[in-house]
Each structure stands twice: as C-alpha cells, then as structure tokens.
Scaffold this motif. Structure first.
Motif, PDB file in Angstrom:
ATOM      1  N   TRP A  31       0.895  -1.388   0.045  1.00  0.00           N
ATOM      2  CA  TRP A  31      -0.268  -0.003  -0.024  1.00  0.00           C
ATOM      3  C   TRP A  31       0.808   1.151  -0.101  1.00  0.00           C
ATOM      4  CZ3 TRP A  31      -0.525   3.943   3.493  1.00  0.00           C
ATOM      5  CH2 TRP A  31      -1.643   4.919   3.231  1.00  0.00           C
ATOM      6  N   VAL A  32       1.664   1.146   0.760  1.00  0.00           N
ATOM      7  CA  VAL A  32       2.522   2.409   0.877  1.00  0.00           C
ATOM      8  C   VAL A  32       3.686   2.457  -0.584  1.00  0.00           C
ATOM      9  CG1 VAL A  32       4.933   3.145   2.077  1.00  0.00           C
ATOM     10  CG2 VAL A  32       3.094   2.591   3.361  1.00  0.00           C
ATOM     11  N   ILE A  33       3.886   1.430  -1.004  1.00  0.00           N
ATOM     12  CA  ILE A  33       4.600   1.525  -2.155  1.00  0.00           C
ATOM     13  C   ILE A  33       4.150   2.007  -3.330  1.00  0.00           C
ATOM     14  CG2 ILE A  33       6.066   0.170  -3.948  1.00  0.00           C
ATOM     15  CD1 ILE A  33       6.964  -1.424  -1.628  1.00  0.00           C
ATOM     16  N   LEU A  34       2.594   1.531  -3.404  1.00  0.00           N
ATOM     17  CA  LEU A  34       1.754   1.561  -4.576  1.00  0.00           C
ATOM     18  C   LEU A  34       1.297   3.193  -4.323  1.00  0.00           C
ATOM     19  CD1 LEU A  34      -0.166  -1.584  -5.036  1.00  0.00           C
ATOM     20  CD2 LEU A  34       1.293  -0.416  -6.464  1.00  0.00           C
ATOM     21  N   HIS A  35       1.070   3.632  -3.157  1.00  0.00           N
ATOM     22  CA  HIS A  35       0.737   5.209  -2.996  1.00  0.00           C
ATOM     23  C   HIS A  35       1.675   6.088  -3.393  1.00  0.00           C
ATOM     24  CE1 HIS A  35      -0.803   8.793  -0.695  1.00  0.00           C
ATOM     25  NE2 HIS A  35       0.317   8.930  -0.282  1.00  0.00           N
ATOM     26  N   TYR A  36       3.042   5.825  -3.063  1.00  0.00           N
ATOM     27  CA  TYR A  36       4.039   6.685  -3.459  1.00  0.00           C
ATOM     28  C   TYR A  36       4.291   6.760  -5.055  1.00  0.00           C
ATOM     29  CZ  TYR A  36       4.573   8.531   1.088  1.00  0.00           C
ATOM     30  OH  TYR A  36       4.412   9.273   2.382  1.00  0.00           O
ATOM     31  N   ILE A  37       4.066   5.374  -5.746  1.00  0.00           N
ATOM     32  CA  ILE A  37       4.311   5.369  -6.982  1.00  0.00           C
ATOM     33  C   ILE A  37       3.168   6.174  -7.804  1.00  0.00           C
ATOM     34  CG2 ILE A  37       3.925   3.983  -9.038  1.00  0.00           C
ATOM     35  CD1 ILE A  37       5.519   1.704  -7.322  1.00  0.00           C
ATOM     36  N   THR A  38       2.160   6.115  -7.288  1.00  0.00           N
ATOM     37  CA  THR A  38       0.959   6.964  -7.685  1.00  0.00           C
ATOM     38  C   THR A  38       1.086   8.577  -7.799  1.00  0.00           C
ATOM     39  OG1 THR A  38      -0.543   4.993  -7.321  1.00  0.00           O
ATOM     40  CG2 THR A  38      -1.484   7.148  -7.788  1.00  0.00           C
ATOM     41  N   ARG A  39       1.596   8.745  -6.573  1.00  0.00           N
ATOM     42  CA  ARG A  39       1.899  10.239  -6.378  1.00  0.00           C
ATOM     43  C   ARG A  39       3.110  10.910  -7.286  1.00  0.00           C
ATOM     44  NH1 ARG A  39       0.199  13.759  -2.045  1.00  0.00           N
ATOM     45  NH2 ARG A  39      -1.418  12.528  -0.896  1.00  0.00           N
ATOM     46  N   TRP A  40       3.903   9.825  -7.570  1.00  0.00           N
ATOM     47  CA  TRP A  40       5.143  10.224  -8.487  1.00  0.00           C
ATOM     48  C   TRP A  40       4.794  10.277  -9.921  1.00  0.00           C
ATOM     49  CZ3 TRP A  40       7.608   6.653 -11.646  1.00  0.00           C
ATOM     50  CH2 TRP A  40       8.523   7.041 -12.253  1.00  0.00           C
ATOM     51  N   LYS A  41       3.937   9.438 -10.181  1.00  0.00           N
ATOM     52  CA  LYS A  41       3.575   9.503 -11.705  1.00  0.00           C
ATOM     53  C   LYS A  41       2.644  10.788 -11.798  1.00  0.00           C
ATOM     54  CE  LYS A  41       3.960   4.726 -12.880  1.00  0.00           C
ATOM     55  NZ  LYS A  41       3.229   3.686 -13.600  1.00  0.00           N
ATOM     56  N   THR A  42       1.752  11.066 -10.852  1.00  0.00           N
ATOM     57  CA  THR A  42       0.892  12.398 -11.445  1.00  0.00           C
ATOM     58  C   THR A  42       1.719  13.597 -11.332  1.00  0.00           C
ATOM     59  OG1 THR A  42      -0.032  12.099  -8.638  1.00  0.00           O
ATOM     60  CG2 THR A  42      -1.203  11.123 -10.520  1.00  0.00           C
ATOM     61  N   ALA A  43       2.790  13.643 -10.242  1.00  0.00           N
ATOM     62  CA  ALA A  43       3.413  15.002 -10.158  1.00  0.00           C
ATOM     63  C   ALA A  43       4.524  15.171 -11.382  1.00  0.00           C
ATOM     64  CB  ALA A  43       3.981  14.823  -8.925  1.00  0.00           C
ATOM     65  N   ALA A  44       4.744  14.160 -12.277  1.00  0.00           N
ATOM     66  CA  ALA A  44       5.812  14.079 -13.210  1.00  0.00           C
ATOM     67  C   ALA A  44       5.361  14.728 -14.393  1.00  0.00           C
ATOM     68  CB  ALA A  44       6.515  12.606 -13.184  1.00  0.00           C
ATOM     69  N   THR A  45       4.149  14.782 -14.562  1.00  0.00           N
ATOM     70  CA  THR A  45       3.600  15.151 -15.852  1.00  0.00           C
ATOM     71  C   THR A  45       3.255  16.646 -15.909  1.00  0.00           C
ATOM     72  OG1 THR A  45       1.361  14.740 -15.332  1.00  0.00           O
ATOM     73  CG2 THR A  45       2.595  13.014 -16.387  1.00  0.00           C
ATOM     74  N   LEU A  46       3.254  17.127 -17.144  1.00  0.00           N
ATOM     75  CA  LEU A  46       2.834  18.495 -17.506  1.00  0.00           C
ATOM     76  C   LEU A  46       1.472  18.620 -17.683  1.00  0.00           C
ATOM     77  CD1 LEU A  46       5.614  20.131 -19.505  1.00  0.00           C
ATOM     78  CD2 LEU A  46       5.237  20.597 -17.126  1.00  0.00           C
ATOM     79  N   THR A  47       0.831  19.542 -17.219  1.00  0.00           N
ATOM     80  CA  THR A  47      -0.808  19.583 -17.585  1.00  0.00           C
ATOM     81  C   THR A  47      -0.891  20.629 -18.724  1.00  0.00           C
ATOM     82  OG1 THR A  47      -1.233  21.670 -15.932  1.00  0.00           O
ATOM     83  CG2 THR A  47      -1.397  19.502 -14.988  1.00  0.00           C
ATOM     84  N   SER A  48      -2.018  20.646 -19.377  1.00  0.00           N
ATOM     85  CA  SER A  48      -2.095  21.442 -20.466  1.00  0.00           C
ATOM     86  C   SER A  48      -1.970  22.862 -20.182  1.00  0.00           C
ATOM     87  CB  SER A  48      -3.520  21.127 -20.954  1.00  0.00           C
ATOM     88  OG  SER A  48      -4.684  21.465 -20.145  1.00  0.00           O
ATOM     89  N   GLY A  49      -2.376  23.200 -19.034  1.00  0.00           N
ATOM     90  CA  GLY A  49      -2.013  24.551 -18.346  1.00  0.00           C
ATOM     91  C   GLY A  49      -0.611  24.955 -18.532  1.00  0.00           C
ATOM     92  N   ASP A  50       0.000  23.937 -18.092  1.00  0.00           N
ATOM     93  CA  ASP A  50       1.590  24.074 -17.745  1.00  0.00           C
ATOM     94  C   ASP A  50       2.295  24.279 -19.291  1.00  0.00           C
ATOM     95  OD1 ASP A  50       1.505  23.867 -15.324  1.00  0.00           O
ATOM     96  OD2 ASP A  50       2.167  21.706 -15.132  1.00  0.00           O
ATOM     97  N   GLU A  51       1.817  23.506 -20.274  1.00  0.00           N
ATOM     98  CA  GLU A  51       2.144  23.724 -21.429  1.00  0.00           C
ATOM     99  C   GLU A  51       1.745  24.972 -22.208  1.00  0.00           C
ATOM    100  OE1 GLU A  51       0.848  20.182 -24.028  1.00  0.00           O
ATOM    101  OE2 GLU A  51       2.037  18.989 -22.580  1.00  0.00           O
ATOM    102  N   ALA A  52       0.585  25.366 -21.869  1.00  0.00           N
ATOM    103  CA  ALA A  52       0.202  26.718 -22.645  1.00  0.00           C
ATOM    104  C   ALA A  52       1.075  28.010 -21.984  1.00  0.00           C
ATOM    105  CB  ALA A  52      -1.460  26.805 -22.140  1.00  0.00           C
ATOM    106  N   LEU A  53       1.281  27.874 -20.602  1.00  0.00           N
ATOM    107  CA  LEU A  53       2.276  28.727 -20.055  1.00  0.00           C
ATOM    108  C   LEU A  53       3.637  28.922 -20.680  1.00  0.00           C
ATOM    109  CD1 LEU A  53       2.509  30.765 -17.632  1.00  0.00           C
ATOM    110  CD2 LEU A  53       3.243  28.885 -16.211  1.00  0.00           C
ATOM    111  N   LEU A  54       3.999  27.638 -20.740  1.00  0.00           N
ATOM    112  CA  LEU A  54       5.324  27.592 -21.456  1.00  0.00           C
ATOM    113  C   LEU A  54       5.487  28.065 -22.939  1.00  0.00           C
ATOM    114  CD1 LEU A  54       6.733  23.785 -20.521  1.00  0.00           C
ATOM    115  CD2 LEU A  54       7.450  26.255 -19.623  1.00  0.00           C
ATOM    116  N   GLU A  55       4.435  27.835 -23.524  1.00  0.00           N
ATOM    117  CA  GLU A  55       4.203  28.558 -24.968  1.00  0.00           C
ATOM    118  C   GLU A  55       4.137  29.747 -24.849  1.00  0.00           C
ATOM    119  OE1 GLU A  55       3.819  28.565 -29.243  1.00  0.00           O
ATOM    120  OE2 GLU A  55       4.456  26.805 -28.061  1.00  0.00           O
ATOM    121  N   GLU A  56       3.494  30.476 -23.970  1.00  0.00           N
ATOM    122  CA  GLU A  56       3.179  31.996 -23.761  1.00  0.00           C
ATOM    123  C   GLU A  56       4.538  32.526 -23.394  1.00  0.00           C
ATOM    124  OE1 GLU A  56       0.814  34.982 -20.848  1.00  0.00           O
ATOM    125  OE2 GLU A  56       0.024  32.925 -21.199  1.00  0.00           O
ATOM    126  N   LEU A  57       5.176  31.946 -22.384  1.00  0.00           N
ATOM    127  CA  LEU A  57       6.541  32.493 -21.897  1.00  0.00           C
ATOM    128  C   LEU A  57       7.560  32.328 -23.221  1.00  0.00           C
ATOM    129  CD1 LEU A  57       7.157  30.971 -18.635  1.00  0.00           C
ATOM    130  CD2 LEU A  57       6.451  33.271 -19.299  1.00  0.00           C
TER     131      LEU A  57
END
Length: 101
Positions: free
Chosen positions: A20-46
């Motif tokens: 449970w602990v291992i899968l919990h942190y793997i899930t947190r790691w995978k969701t935090a490592a991706t760029l959202t579409s808002g992040d991509e739009a901000l990078l494009e604007e910058l």
C-alpha cells in the motif's frame, strides 16, 4: 494469544502495509511528473514572450549601433549559426508538437 498476534501483525504489515505504501507513492510520483495542459500553455506563452523580447533587443541594438559605430553587443547575436542552433531545435520541437495535435 501473543503467539498468534505477533505473526499476524507481521504478515499484515508485509503483505498489506508495504505494498500500500509503495503503490501510494508510485501513484503520487506519476501524477506529479507530468505537465498539465495549463503548464504547456504557460510555457508556450513564455516562449513567445521571450521571442518578442529578443526581437526588441535586436531593434534596440541596431539603433544604438547606428548612433555609435564602436558599439558591440555583448549578448547572443541573432544571425550567428552557433547562437541559433538551440533556438532552431526548440522551433522544430514546437512544430512537431503542433503537427501531432
């Protein structure tokens, strides 16, 4: 009674708690490592803002150079091939991304 409780807690800890602990942190790691579409739009604007600022700096440097022939810009020059290599790579990556959407 204690002979049953200690092994039961150990077995539950190993087979339920640890996964449970291992899968919990793997899930947190995978969701935090991706760029959202808002992040991509901000990078494009910058990126677009940086390009406009670079063009403005080129204009200012040309104006100063026309007034003062001894002026030498101390920054990256827009018409040198070595300075434009990374910018061309970034333009290529953006064009590929736009082509796949």
């Amino acid at each position: 009674m204690e002979d049953v409780v200690v092994p039961l807690v150990a077995i539950l800890g190993i087979f339920v708690g640890m996964p449970w602990v291992i899968l919990h942190y793997i899930t947190r790691w995978k969701t935090a490592a991706t760029l959202t579409s808002g992040d991509e739009a901000l990078l494009e604007e910058l990126y677009q803002l940086a390009r406009r600022l670079d063009e403005r700096m080129d204009t200012v440097e040309r104006l100063v150079a026309s007034d003062n022939p001894e002026f030498r810009p101390a920054r990256i020059v827009h018409d040198r091939d070595t300075d434009n290599q990374k910018l061309r790579e970034l333009d290529r990556m953006l064009a590929e991304k736009r082509g796949t959407l």
